[in-house]
Design a protein around this motif. Structure first.
Motif, mmCIF file in Angstrom:
data_model
loop_
_atom_site.group_PDB
_atom_site.id
_atom_site.type_symbol
_atom_site.label_atom_id
_atom_site.label_comp_id
_atom_site.label_asym_id
_atom_site.label_seq_id
_atom_site.Cartn_x
_atom_site.Cartn_y
_atom_site.Cartn_z
ATOM 1 N N GLY A 15 10.970 113.498 10.607
ATOM 2 C CA GLY A 15 11.390 113.333 8.580
ATOM 3 C C GLY A 15 12.417 112.399 8.767
ATOM 4 O O GLY A 15 12.717 111.523 7.658
ATOM 5 N N VAL A 16 13.401 112.106 9.803
ATOM 6 C CA VAL A 16 14.959 110.680 9.410
ATOM 7 C C VAL A 16 14.236 109.665 9.518
ATOM 8 O O VAL A 16 14.056 108.778 9.055
ATOM 9 C CB VAL A 16 15.424 111.467 10.345
ATOM 10 C CG1 VAL A 16 16.861 109.968 10.797
ATOM 11 C CG2 VAL A 16 16.339 112.009 10.903
ATOM 12 N N TYR A 17 13.251 109.771 10.338
ATOM 13 C CA TYR A 17 12.184 108.386 10.400
ATOM 14 C C TYR A 17 11.001 108.269 9.820
ATOM 15 O O TYR A 17 11.792 106.867 10.014
ATOM 16 C CB TYR A 17 11.275 108.659 12.304
ATOM 17 C CG TYR A 17 10.068 107.090 13.191
ATOM 18 C CD1 TYR A 17 10.912 106.222 13.393
ATOM 19 C CD2 TYR A 17 9.378 106.866 11.978
ATOM 20 C CE1 TYR A 17 10.480 105.208 14.334
ATOM 21 C CE2 TYR A 17 8.726 105.472 12.590
ATOM 22 C CZ TYR A 17 9.291 105.134 13.501
ATOM 23 O OH TYR A 17 8.655 103.376 13.957
ATOM 24 N N ILE A 18 10.862 109.018 9.227
ATOM 25 C CA ILE A 18 9.981 108.555 8.168
ATOM 26 C C ILE A 18 10.458 107.975 6.780
ATOM 27 O O ILE A 18 9.941 107.228 6.553
ATOM 28 C CB ILE A 18 9.100 109.870 7.364
ATOM 29 C CG1 ILE A 18 7.816 111.231 8.537
ATOM 30 C CG2 ILE A 18 8.377 109.455 6.324
ATOM 31 C CD1 ILE A 18 7.384 111.748 8.376
ATOM 32 N N GLN A 19 12.131 108.588 6.506
ATOM 33 C CA GLN A 19 12.714 108.276 5.707
ATOM 34 C C GLN A 19 12.913 106.878 5.973
ATOM 35 O O GLN A 19 12.913 105.947 4.431
ATOM 36 C CB GLN A 19 13.845 108.883 5.078
ATOM 37 C CG GLN A 19 13.578 110.623 4.755
ATOM 38 C CD GLN A 19 12.967 110.048 3.400
ATOM 39 O OE1 GLN A 19 12.998 109.728 2.708
ATOM 40 N NE2 GLN A 19 11.119 111.222 3.626
ATOM 41 N N GLN A 20 13.482 106.294 6.580
ATOM 42 C CA GLN A 20 13.776 105.334 7.308
ATOM 43 C C GLN A 20 12.735 104.198 7.968
ATOM 44 O O GLN A 20 13.228 102.630 7.819
ATOM 45 C CB GLN A 20 15.672 105.502 8.968
ATOM 46 C CG GLN A 20 16.231 106.140 8.603
ATOM 47 C CD GLN A 20 16.955 106.632 9.643
ATOM 48 O OE1 GLN A 20 16.433 105.927 10.904
ATOM 49 N NE2 GLN A 20 18.191 106.828 9.486
ATOM 50 N N ASN A 21 11.579 104.219 8.038
ATOM 51 C CA ASN A 21 10.774 102.959 8.831
ATOM 52 C C ASN A 21 9.456 103.303 8.505
ATOM 53 O O ASN A 21 8.501 101.823 7.953
ATOM 54 C CB ASN A 21 10.989 103.745 10.119
ATOM 55 C CG ASN A 21 11.785 103.594 10.744
ATOM 56 O OD1 ASN A 21 12.266 102.471 11.608
ATOM 57 N ND2 ASN A 21 12.427 104.654 11.012
#
Length: 298
Positions: free
Chosen positions: A49-55
Motif C-alpha cells: 500500500g505504501v509503495y502504491i501510493q508513492q510510486n
C-alpha cells in the motif's frame, strides 16, 4: 476399483484423515499458524500500500483481476492504505470467528493489493504461499462447521498445493530449458546478475562460501542446481505423512541454498514451511504436560 480411484482414496486419507490426534498442542499450533498467515498478509498489504501510493500511477502489466477490471482506482486517495486496513479488520473478524466469509473477502482484498502493486511488470513469489494459506483458511471457515474439521482441511490443503506448486516449478524449468537447466554456468550468470544488482544498491558485494565455490569451478554450481531441481521434483511426496516432515524441511534447505548462492531470501515462504515442516504440536503438548509436573514438584 481403478488405479486412479485407489490413488485418489489414498491421497484423501493421507491429506485429510491420517492426521495426528487432536490435542491441545495441535489446537494451539493451528491458531498460531493461522495468526502467522494473516499477520504476513496484513504486513504485505501495508508494504504494498505504501509503495502504491508513492510510486504507481498506471497499469503496465495486468495481473489476475486486473485483466478484467481497471485497478487504477487503487492508486489515488489512499485507497491502497484503506484496503490494507480492511484486510487487517477482516483478518481479526475471521480469526475470532465473528463472520465466516471474512477470510475469503480478505483474500479478495489481498489479491487486489497484489495486482495493483505488481502492475509495473515484476511479480512477487514470496507472498504466493501466504495467499494460498489465506485461501485454505477461508474455505475451511466457510465450508466446515467444526474447528477440528477446519484444521484437518487447512493442513491437507496447504500440503497438497505447496507440494504441487514446487513440483510444478521443477517441471516448468525442464519444459522451459530442458535437461540442461542445472548447468552450473547458468548459476554463474545469475550470480553475476545479482552481483550487479547488489553493487548498484549497496556499493559492495561480499561473496558467500557457496558463491566462491561456483566461481572456483562451475561444476559446483551444477551440483547445487541439480540438488535444488531434485528437491522441487520430489516435493509432491509431502502429500504422504511418512515423508512429510522430511520433504518439507528439504524444501526449506533449498530456500537457504538459494539465499547463500543467489542472495535471495523468500522469508514468508521459508517461515511458513518451517512452521509446517516440524511437529510443533508435539513440542507444545510436551511443554504443557511438563508444566503441571514442574508446578507440583515445586
Amino acid at each position: 476399483m481403478s488405479t486412479l480411484a485407489r490413488f485418489a482414496h489414498t491421497l484423501r486419507y493421507e491429506l485429510f484423515e491420517n492426521t495426528p490426534p487432536d490435542t491441545k498442542g495441535r489446537r494451539l499450533f493451528f491458531r498460531g499458524l493461522e495468526l502467522s498467515i494473516m499477520g504476513y498478509a496484513v504486513y504485505f498489504c501495508w508494504t504494498w500500500g505504501v509503495y502504491i501510493q508513492q510510486n504507481i500511477s498506471s497499469v503496465l502489466l495486468p495481473l489476475g483481476l486486473a485483466n478484467y477490471i481497471d485497478v487504477s482506482f487503487m492508486f489515488d486517495h489512499n485507497v491502497a492504505l484503506i484496503n490494507a486496513v480492511l484486510v487487517g479488520m477482516l483478518g481479526l473478524v475471521g480469526f475470532f470467528r465473528l463472520w465466516r466469509p471474512a477470510y475469503l473477502l480478505a483474500l479478495l482484498a489481498f489479491h487486489l493489493q497484489y495486482v495493483a502493486r505488481y502492475s509495473l511488470g515484476e511479480i512477487s513469489h514470496g507472498s504466493n504461499l501466504i495467499g494460498m494459506g489465506v485461501l485454505g483458511l477461508g474455505l475451511a471457515l466457510v465450508v466446515f462447521q467444526g474447528e477440528r474439521q477446519r484444521r484437518r482441511f487447512t493442513f491437507g490443503f496447504l500440503y497438497f498445493f505447496i507440494g504441487l506448486g514446487y513440483t510444478s516449478a521443477a517441471v516448468c524449468k525442464l519444459i522451459g530449458t530442458g535437461i540442461t537447466w542445472p548447468d552450473g554456468r547458468h548459476l554463474l550468470m545469475w550470480i553475476g546478475e545479482r552481483k550487479v544488482d547488489t553493487l548498484s544498491r549497496f556499493g559492495s558485494f561480499d561473496a558467500t562460501m557457496l558463491q566462491d565455490l561456483v566461481f572456483y569451478d562451475y561444476h559446483f554450481g551444477t551440483l547445487i542446481l541439480l540438488v535444488g531441481l531434485l528437491t522441487e521434483a520430489v516435493s509432491f511426496l509431502m502429500w504422504w505423512g511418512k515423508y512429510r516432515y522430511l520433504v518439507v524441511m528439504l524444501v526449506v534447505g533449498m530456500h537457504f541454498g538459494i539465499l547463500f548462492s543467489m542472495n535471495i531470501f523468500f522469508q514468508a515462504s521459508t517461515i511458513l514451511l518451517i512452521l509446517l515442516g516440524l511437529p510443533w504440536h508435539r513440542l507444545i503438548d510436551y511443554g504443557l504436560n511438563r508444566a503441571p509436573a514442574t508446578v507440583a514438584s515445586s
